[in-house]
Design an enzyme around this catalytic site. Structure first.
Site: not given
Ligand code: 3HC
Length: 284
Positions: A149, A190, A182, A170
């Site tokens: 990352s 990031n 990416e 990534h």
């Molecule tokens: N697998 C399958 N489905 C999933 C899941 C997973 N791991 N996580 C969530 N879902 C599904 C849920 O079942 C739900 O389905 P539904 O609409 O049928 O009910 C849907 O996604 C939405 O989930 P939730 O209602 O629980 O919650 P949210 O609407 O908040 O969605 C999220 C969850 C998709 C994680 C959303 O909050 C999100 O996009 N958050 C931001 C994540 C982000 O910014 N990630 C990047 C981080 S940086 C990184 O990773 C880089 C590294 O190098 C540090």
């Protein structure tokens, strides 16, 4: 450039010919090293797109946890994708799971792989040691990739003899939901996201606002799905600390790369976020 495809197909220059003719290699067999959140997610999307996958980690109990997480995630996806046909949903889950096997010895599996994706701890020395070892066992055509990352791909690739078959891939957490992968040098997300997360921590450390208010503000005012503290806990405070420490070491004067006392303290106390049950918030 960043791309949004989940098919691991890549063109590489043929090293056996003097001409720059590109040889297309179709990736079928994928090894993912590291069974944490990212590695499990990468294994899942690779398996769901028809690849045979070996997920590797040091211990069987970690791998059992990874497979359980993959199964739960697949069931959520199947429920939505096959809402009208639960039977097809179950088949999708079973088929995807059957594409994934696990192993605790990376060196013993890489010889038959087309692609090896590493998703282990964000530490250059540890990554270099791993790739140097795997380089000896992998076949000539195998492409190596790191899910780093924050580290330079060249500095990892240099531990191997296959710099021309070494990529940065990534992914984002949760991998099955996030559409971006990416492979551009330096990465974009990031570089913007981590300083933003750390600035939220500084705001909180100065007492300017509570973490709850900061989270609500970013969700309601900027339309982010999670606030910065929710996201820090979701990604893992250790991951954020590793990224910050690495960048700080490279550029100690940059105010965006200053480590945070409170994040360091929480990591030392193993309060790493959702995965350990406590970070900025507590989880059941
Ligand atoms: N697998 C399958 N489905 C999933 C899941 C997973 N791991 N996580 C969530 N879902 C599904 C849920 O079942 C739900 O389905 P539904 O609409 O049928 O009910 C849907 O996604 C939405 O989930 P939730 O209602 O629980 O919650 P949210 O609407 O908040 O969605 C999220 C969850 C998709 C994680 C959303 O909050 C999100 O996009 N958050 C931001 C994540 C982000 O910014 N990630 C990047 C981080 S940086 C990184 O990773 C880089 C590294 O190098 C540090």
């Amino acid at each position: 450039m960043a791309f949004v495809t989940r098919q691991f197909v890549r063109s590489v220059s043929s090293s056996s010919t003097a001409s720059a003719t590109a040889k297309k290699i179709v990736i079928k067999h994928v090894a993912v090293i590291g069974g944490g959140l990212m590695g499990a997610g990468i294994a899942q999307v690779a398996a769901a797109t028809g690849h045979t996958v070996v997920l590797v980690d040091q211990a069987e109990d970690i791998l059992a946890k990874s497979k359980k997480g993959i199964e739960e995630s697949l069931k959520k996806i199947a429920k939505k994708k096959f809402a009208e046909n639960p039977q097809a949903g179950s088949e999708f889950v079973e088929k995807t799971l059957s594409n994934i096997s696990t192993n605790t010895d990376a060196a013993s599996v890489v010889h038959s792989m087309d692609l090896v994706v590493e998703a282990i701890v964000e530490n250059l020395k540890v990554k270099n040691e791993l790739f140097k070892r795997l380089d000896k066992f992998a076949s000539e055509h195998t492409i190596f990739a790191s899910n780093t990352s924050s580290l330079q791909i060249t500095s990892i690739a240099n531990a191997t003899t296959r710099q021309d078959r070494f990529a940065g891939l990534h992914f984002f957490n949760p991998v099955p939901m996030m559409k971006l992968v990416e492979d551009t040098p330096g990465f974009i997300v990031n570089r913007l996201l981590v300083p933003y997360l750390m600035e939220a921590v500084r705001l909180y450390e100065r007492g300017d606002a509570s973490k709850e208010d900061i989270d609500i503000a970013m969700k309601l005012g900027a339309g982010y799905p999670m606030g910065p503290f929710e996201l820090l806990d979701y990604v893992g405070l250790d991951t954020t600390k590793f990224i910050m420490d690495g960048w700080h070491e490279m550029d100690t004067q940059n105010p965006l790369f200053q480590p945070s006392q409170s994040v360091n303290k929480m990591v030392a106390e193993k309060k790493l976020g959702k995965k350990t049950g406590e970070g900025f918030y507590k989880y059941k």
